[in-house]
Structure formats: structure tokens, C-alpha cells
Design a protein around this motif. Structure first.
Motif, short mmCIF file in Angstrom:
data_model
loop_
_atom_site.label_atom_id
_atom_site.label_comp_id
_atom_site.label_asym_id
_atom_site.label_seq_id
_atom_site.Cartn_x
_atom_site.Cartn_y
_atom_site.Cartn_z
N ARG A 105 0.60 -1.47 0.36
CA ARG A 105 0.22 0.03 -0.26
C ARG A 105 0.96 0.88 -0.24
NH1 ARG A 105 -5.66 1.04 1.33
NH2 ARG A 105 -5.42 -1.57 2.21
N THR A 106 2.18 1.44 0.76
CA THR A 106 2.93 2.73 0.71
C THR A 106 3.82 2.54 0.33
OG1 THR A 106 3.30 1.72 3.10
CG2 THR A 106 1.27 2.71 2.87
N HIS A 107 4.60 1.68 -0.30
CA HIS A 107 6.07 1.89 -0.60
C HIS A 107 6.53 1.54 -2.20
CE1 HIS A 107 8.33 -0.50 3.45
NE2 HIS A 107 7.83 0.76 3.76
N THR A 108 5.84 3.08 -2.64
CA THR A 108 5.59 3.11 -3.76
C THR A 108 7.00 2.62 -5.22
OG1 THR A 108 3.87 4.90 -3.36
CG2 THR A 108 5.08 4.66 -5.55
N VAL A 109 8.09 3.64 -4.44
CA VAL A 109 9.09 3.12 -4.92
C VAL A 109 9.18 1.12 -5.54
CG1 VAL A 109 11.35 3.34 -5.30
CG2 VAL A 109 9.86 5.50 -5.27
N GLY A 110 9.01 0.41 -4.33
CA GLY A 110 9.13 -0.80 -4.88
C GLY A 110 7.74 -1.65 -5.02
N LEU A 111 6.86 -0.94 -4.95
CA LEU A 111 5.64 -1.18 -6.22
C LEU A 111 6.09 -0.97 -7.90
CD1 LEU A 111 2.58 -0.49 -4.00
CD2 LEU A 111 3.14 -2.33 -4.95
N LEU A 112 6.41 0.95 -7.86
CA LEU A 112 7.07 0.76 -9.25
C LEU A 112 8.05 0.04 -9.58
CD1 LEU A 112 7.23 4.84 -8.49
CD2 LEU A 112 5.72 3.11 -10.49
N GLN A 113 9.14 -0.50 -9.13
CA GLN A 113 10.00 -1.45 -9.45
C GLN A 113 9.58 -2.71 -9.73
OE1 GLN A 113 13.37 -2.24 -10.42
NE2 GLN A 113 14.12 -1.30 -8.64
N ALA A 114 8.65 -3.61 -9.10
CA ALA A 114 7.77 -4.41 -9.79
C ALA A 114 7.48 -4.48 -11.19
CB ALA A 114 6.77 -4.86 -8.91
N LEU A 115 6.48 -3.18 -11.76
CA LEU A 115 6.39 -2.30 -12.63
C LEU A 115 7.27 -1.83 -13.49
CD1 LEU A 115 4.17 0.06 -12.70
CD2 LEU A 115 3.72 -2.22 -13.15
N ASN A 116 8.49 -1.75 -13.54
CA ASN A 116 10.38 -2.45 -13.70
C ASN A 116 10.86 -2.97 -13.93
OD1 ASN A 116 12.26 -0.02 -15.01
ND2 ASN A 116 13.82 -1.47 -13.35
N MET A 117 10.98 -4.42 -12.99
CA MET A 117 10.92 -5.26 -13.79
C MET A 117 10.33 -6.32 -14.67
SD MET A 117 13.50 -6.39 -11.59
CE MET A 117 13.70 -4.84 -11.70
N MET A 118 8.82 -6.20 -14.90
CA MET A 118 8.42 -6.50 -16.04
C MET A 118 8.99 -5.95 -17.30
SD MET A 118 5.60 -5.01 -18.13
CE MET A 118 4.15 -4.03 -16.93
#
Length: 344
Positions: free
Chosen positions: A289-302
Motif C-alpha cells: 500500500r505505501t512503498h511506492t518505489v517498491g511497487l514501481l520497481q515491480a513494474l520496472n522488472m516487468m
């Protein structure tokens, strides 16, 4: 890292906030182009007027002044009586000639990653990477096959890792150990910082053979060649170095789950009893919910990889526990990076 959704109210967004998000790439690319062009390096010797700075950068007259004033409005430059100057922060972090330079990763974002992210919609529709991986290659295939690209690439990794290296050198109980090995070390930012902070430690940087020259030059410049050495190898084909502590930073997110578990098992096998494994990543918070960079990193790995993805601290702990580790804990390092520590 655990959080709960109990009592959380739905987020509210103003029109202005939505606008800023939607057009955020304007500001982002202005910074990235400034780093790529060397704006902050050009101003390292002192202020310049718009025309002198334009000529120094060899850019068109048409929008040069607008570009420089955008950087002023973004608080990346200062302007006084028509002359432009670095801020204290950009002078330290974005001048290529300074030891604190972190712009290498931003240069790579400008010339490479920014274009790949333009294809995010296509990636979301297909689930396929949008980088070199579309042709079955990885960024490492591209970089390490060309000697001219190796040093800029690993230097970019150093800029990206500097804050984390400082935090890792201070937040882990290094007094309890004598040796360590950094797996996928690149230029060696992590082992160098640890060695500079803890004089009793000796360490190994483990990476593919083309990295050796850049690693050894960086280690020598920092005066720790007597305690930090390079060991060439491929962690899929070769045994990891033997040491009291193994470090895997920004490694696991590149690979599918089965591969991650294999790497963790191999780390467990090589560590001595009582040894430690440190995994650090831009982790997603457990509640996602809160660690936006971690979530964006998930998209970057895709975008970047065929099978990579990001993960939470709890997920990483479960894989480490499955590999045999105990005494698992998650601790914040720096910025978006967190470490997961486990003992054998």
C-alpha cells in the motif's frame, strides 16, 4: 514492515495532484536531460550566464533559457542577476568530477530506461518485457560484451547504491564477523564502504569476469586493495565465495521464484554455521500500500526482464526460512531500500 488496512480511509486526490502525476514526466525528463548534457558539471567552476552555459553545452538557442529556468524552478539550479549556478546539493551529487556523483544511474535512465517505460501500456497488455529482453538478451549481455560500456554501467550502479552502502556499513552487526562477500558486486561500492568503515573486515566482490578491471580500479582509488579482492564467477555456474557474511543486493528481483530459491539455497550451503545472509532490495511493504518505489520497481522488472518481479519482506523471509535460515529480520536501510537478514 507489516501494516494493516484497518481504519484506513480511501485516499482523496485533488485535480492538481492528478495533473502533477500525469505530467510528471516533464519534470523527470528535464532532470535526466540536464544530467545527460552535463549541466551541473559545466557549472562546477562557478556561475555562467545563459549564453555561456548554452555554448558550453552545445545546445540550441531556441529553448535554452526556458530549460535553464525550468531547472531553477525545480530547485536544481540557482539564478542570481542572470547567472546560473549549481545548488549545494547538485554541486555535490551531479557534478561528474565529484566523488559523490550519483548521476550515472540518471544518465542510464535518460538514454535507455525512459524509452522503455514509454511502452509500459504494451507491457501491461502482453506481460512481456520492453527492453533488450524482447530479443532474448539482458542488459548484462549488452554491457558486458562491450568493454567500453562496462565502466559507465558499473559506475551508474555505484551512484545508485551509495546511500545504501553507507547504511549497510553502519546498521549491520559487523563486529561479530571477520569476512564478507558481495554477490553481483559491480564496481564494488558496497564492499569498499564496508571496508572503509570496519578496519577488521576483509571482503570479496563476486561478479562476471568483465567487471574485474573497473572493480579493481575503484577499490584501489579508495585505498582498500589490501583487504578487498575480486573473484570472477557466475552465480548460476560457479560456487559463491566462502565468507562469514554473504550480501545479495538488487539480485533476486531479476529472476523467477524458482531461481531465487535456488540462489538462497546455494548461499545457505556455502555459509559457515552462524554465518549471515543479507538480501537488500526496494521492498514492497507487506500490505502492498505505501512503498511506492517498491511497487514501481515491480513494474520496472516487468519492463526489464522475462521473469523478474519485486516482492515484500515477508515473502523474502519465507523463502529464506524454506532454505534453512533462522533469526530472520527486516530493517530499513536508506531511501527505498530495506535489508532482510538471516542466520545459518
Amino acid at each position: 514492515m507489516s501494516s494493516t488496512s484497518e481504519g484506513i480511509k480511501p485516499a482523496t486526490l485533488s485535480m492538481d495532484h492528478i495533473w502533477q502525476l500525469g505530467f510528471g514526466f516533464w519534470s523527470s525528463k528535464s532532470l535526466l536531460s540536464a544530467v545527460e548534457l552535463g549541466v551541473f558539471t559545466a557549472l562546477s567552476d562557478g556561475p555562467l550566464d545563459a549564453e555561456d552555459l548554452r555554448q558550453r553545452l552545445n545546445i540550441s538557442e531556441r529553448s535554452a533559457r526556458d530549460f535553464f529556468d525550468v531547472l531553477v524552478s525545480l530547485r536544481l539550479l540557482e539564478r542570481d542577476e542572470g547567472r546560473y549556478a549549481n545548488t549545494r546539493e547538485t554541486n555535490h551529487f551531479l557534478d561528474r568530477n565529484k566523488s559523490g556523483y550519483i548521476g550515472g544511474i540518471l544518465e542510464m535512465c535518460s538514454v535507455r530506461l525512459f524509452g522503455f517505460w514509454a511502452s509500459l501500456t504494451e507491457g501491461l497488455r502482453t506481460g512481456k518485457p520492453q527492453s533488450e529482453a524482447r530479443s532474448g538478451k539482458t542488459i548484462y549481455d549488452m554491457v558486458y560484451s562491450n568493454p567500453e560500456l562496462v565502466e559507465p554501467f558499473v559506475s551508474a550502479m555505484t551512484g545508485y547504491s551509495q546511500g545504501t552502502a553507507i547504511a549497510l556499513a553502519t546498521k549491520f552487526a559487523w563486529r561479530n564477523y571477520r569476512s564478507f562477500a558481495d554477490i553481483g558486486t559491480a564496481q564494488g561500492a558496497i564492499p569498499v564502504r564496508i571496508a572503509l568503515t570496519h578496519l577488521h573486515l576483509s571482503g570479496v566482490g563476486f561478479d562476471l569476469p568483465p567487471v574485474r578491471g573497473a572493480f579493481e580500479r575503484y577499490v584501489a582509488r579508495n585505498g582498500v586493495s589490501d583487504r578487498i579482492t575480486f573473484q570472477p564467477g557466475d552465480f548460476f555456474a560457479d560456487s559463491m565465495p566462502s565468507a562469514d557474511v554473504l550480501i545479495m543486493g538488487h539480485i533476486l528481483h531479476n529472476w523467477a521464484l524458482d531461481t531465487r530459491k535456488t540462489l538462497l539455497r546455494r548461499a545457505y550451503e556455502v555459509l559457515p554455521q552462524g554465518g549471515a545472509l543479507i538480501v537488500y532490495e526496494s521492498l514492497i511493504d507487506d500490505d502492498r500500500r505505501t512503498h511506492t518505489v517498491g511497487l514501481l520497481q515491480a513494474l520496472n522488472m516487468m519492463i526489464e526482464t522475462e521473469h523478474g518481479s519485486n516482492f515484500t519482506g515477508a515473502e523474502c523471509q519465507s523463502w529464506m526460512h524454506e532454505a534453512g535460515f533462522r533469526d530472520l529480520q527486516v530493517e530499513h536501510l536508506n531511501g527505498s531500500d530495506w535489508m532482510v537478514v538471516a542466520l545459518k
